[in-house]
Design a protein around this motif. Sequence first.
Motif, PDB file in Angstrom:
ATOM      1  N   MET A   1       9.596 -15.233 -17.833  1.00 16.95           N
ATOM      2  CA  MET A   1       9.448 -15.200 -16.437  1.00 16.95           C
ATOM      3  C   MET A   1      10.274 -15.441 -14.909  1.00 16.95           C
ATOM      4  N   ASP A   2      10.082 -14.050 -14.083  1.00 16.10           N
ATOM      5  CA  ASP A   2      10.581 -14.486 -13.363  1.00 16.10           C
ATOM      6  C   ASP A   2      10.206 -15.069 -11.578  1.00 16.10           C
ATOM      7  N   PRO A   3      10.771 -15.419 -10.900  1.00 15.01           N
ATOM      8  CA  PRO A   3       9.606 -16.301  -9.407  1.00 15.01           C
ATOM      9  C   PRO A   3       8.882 -15.246  -9.506  1.00 15.01           C
ATOM     10  N   LEU A   4       8.647 -14.380  -9.106  1.00 10.36           N
ATOM     11  CA  LEU A   4       7.822 -13.033  -8.277  1.00 10.36           C
ATOM     12  C   LEU A   4       6.446 -13.530  -9.317  1.00 10.36           C
ATOM     13  N   GLU A   5       6.812 -13.572 -10.700  1.00 11.97           N
ATOM     14  CA  GLU A   5       5.815 -13.237 -11.526  1.00 11.97           C
ATOM     15  C   GLU A   5       5.015 -15.166 -11.653  1.00 11.97           C
ATOM     16  N   LEU A   6       5.972 -15.791 -11.959  1.00 11.60           N
ATOM     17  CA  LEU A   6       5.457 -17.719 -11.518  1.00 11.60           C
ATOM     18  C   LEU A   6       4.422 -17.351 -10.275  1.00 11.60           C
ATOM     19  N   LEU A   7       5.414 -16.310  -9.191  1.00 11.58           N
ATOM     20  CA  LEU A   7       4.544 -16.826  -7.897  1.00 11.58           C
ATOM     21  C   LEU A   7       2.849 -16.378  -7.474  1.00 11.58           C
ATOM     22  N   VAL A   8       2.746 -14.973  -8.152  1.00 12.49           N
ATOM     23  CA  VAL A   8       1.803 -14.406  -8.382  1.00 12.49           C
ATOM     24  C   VAL A   8       1.355 -14.928  -8.711  1.00 12.49           C
ATOM     25  N   THR A   9       0.988 -14.578 -10.215  1.00 13.72           N
ATOM     26  CA  THR A   9      -0.488 -15.190 -10.924  1.00 13.72           C
ATOM     27  C   THR A   9      -0.419 -16.830 -11.704  1.00 13.72           C
ATOM     28  N   ASN A  10       0.373 -17.544 -11.448  1.00  9.75           N
ATOM     29  CA  ASN A  10       0.538 -19.159 -11.259  1.00  9.75           C
ATOM     30  C   ASN A  10      -0.902 -19.477 -10.508  1.00  9.75           C
ATOM     31  N   ASP A  11      -2.295 -19.697 -11.145  1.00  9.41           N
ATOM     32  CA  ASP A  11      -3.823 -19.556  -9.882  1.00  9.41           C
ATOM     33  C   ASP A  11      -3.706 -20.895  -9.626  1.00  9.41           C
ATOM     34  N   LEU A  12      -2.802 -22.136  -9.697  1.00 12.94           N
ATOM     35  CA  LEU A  12      -2.693 -22.951  -8.903  1.00 12.94           C
ATOM     36  C   LEU A  12      -2.270 -22.614  -7.327  1.00 12.94           C
ATOM     37  N   LEU A  13      -1.098 -22.105  -7.644  1.00 14.40           N
ATOM     38  CA  LEU A  13      -0.347 -20.783  -6.932  1.00 14.40           C
ATOM     39  C   LEU A  13      -1.081 -20.381  -5.668  1.00 14.40           C
ATOM     40  N   ARG A  14      -2.382 -19.532  -6.653  1.00 18.15           N
ATOM     41  CA  ARG A  14      -2.715 -17.999  -5.652  1.00 18.15           C
ATOM     42  C   ARG A  14      -3.456 -18.551  -5.045  1.00 18.15           C
ATOM     43  N   LYS A 117       9.110 -10.980  -3.692  1.00 21.08           N
ATOM     44  CA  LYS A 117       8.969  -9.481  -3.839  1.00 21.08           C
ATOM     45  C   LYS A 117       9.975  -8.341  -2.927  1.00 21.08           C
ATOM     46  N   SER A 118      10.421  -8.585  -1.980  1.00 23.24           N
ATOM     47  CA  SER A 118      11.888  -8.297  -1.228  1.00 23.24           C
ATOM     48  C   SER A 118      12.729  -7.876  -2.344  1.00 23.24           C
ATOM     49  N   ILE A 119      13.725  -8.279  -3.484  1.00 21.42           N
ATOM     50  CA  ILE A 119      14.445  -8.691  -3.844  1.00 21.42           C
ATOM     51  C   ILE A 119      14.205  -7.562  -5.259  1.00 21.42           C
ATOM     52  N   GLY A 120      13.075  -8.081  -6.038  1.00 20.96           N
ATOM     53  CA  GLY A 120      12.550  -7.169  -6.924  1.00 20.96           C
ATOM     54  C   GLY A 120      12.056  -5.909  -6.276  1.00 20.96           C
ATOM     55  N   TYR A 121      12.220  -5.370  -4.781  1.00 27.66           N
ATOM     56  CA  TYR A 121      12.239  -3.932  -5.003  1.00 27.66           C
ATOM     57  C   TYR A 121      12.918  -3.705  -3.892  1.00 27.66           C
ATOM     58  N   GLY A 122      14.290  -4.227  -5.120  1.00 25.49           N
ATOM     59  CA  GLY A 122      15.581  -3.748  -4.470  1.00 25.49           C
ATOM     60  C   GLY A 122      16.608  -4.316  -3.632  1.00 25.49           C
ATOM     61  N   LEU A 123      15.750  -4.974  -2.443  1.00 23.05           N
ATOM     62  CA  LEU A 123      16.997  -5.410  -1.313  1.00 23.05           C
ATOM     63  C   LEU A 123      18.008  -5.622  -1.808  1.00 23.05           C
TER      64      LEU A 123
END
Length: 301
Positions: A1-14, A117-123
């Motif tokens: 799991m990458d950091p973006l997936e953790l930040l987006v899918t974690n119910d508590l963080l959401r 998210k920005s790193i995931g998009y290649g910035l």
Amino acid sequence: MDPLELLVTNDLLRVLDLIGVAVMGVAAGALAARLNFDAVGFAFIGIVAGLGGGLVRDLILDYGTPAAFDGGWYLACALGGSLFAYLISAEGAWWRHLVSVLDIAAMALWAATGTAKSIGYGLDPLPAILLGVVSAVGGGVIRDVLVGRVPAIFGGGPLYATGALVTAVGTWGVVALGIPSPYVLVAVGIGALLAGLAAWRRWSLPAHSEWQVTMSASQLKALVRRTRRSERERVAHETGAIPVVDATVDDLADDVGLRDADAGEYAERAFAEHDGEDIEFPEGPDLERDPDPDEGDDRPH
């Protein structure tokens, strides 16, 4: 799991993310109340404050449908926060502290999500970090511009942008070094802690005027006299000579008894003899001599 997936899918963080949107709506609604906005103004300023940073980020990344409009939860939370401020006036200290804590936590979380998210998009690292900061503070900046005031992050306020920057840099470090994704929450915690301490202790970055040196003519003369006096005392201590101010030698001796109205008068008097002339400096062997008689001649006059 990458950091973006953790930040987006974690119910508590959401849930924390949605609470942050609602809190921004409440804070913006409090500002709208002070400016006597109507219901439309409350709703609009709440949406902009709660969702503005994420909208800017997703539009720059060409994300498609911005996350704020991908479902109704974000809009509902922003509108709910502004509606709360429209109907209920909560001005107690405990309420302000609660809003500040939740706002800071959401700010740090948004900075981490935006950077990941920005790193995931290649910035590249620097644009990704910048976009992470924009995600965190962009809504507040747009809100302040809309109501015609200087954005709070530009000076005089808590270190929200600095805390967001710390979180963004930490998030980039987690991704770049391949550290396990849960450590991104450490970056979130550090950035939130810095912003919270700044709000509590009223820390702020130095303003431009605090770095400027402004002195009147009398202050400048006093500084020079103190400097020369200390130099004479040092020379006297080292050589045993008695320092004496001689008006025929010391070009600042006559300043003791004169009072100039402003710096302009002092400059005219001090440099009058050089008007229209080029000041020549010694060359060759003369450079070995000390041009200042106070420092070059320790004998009493």
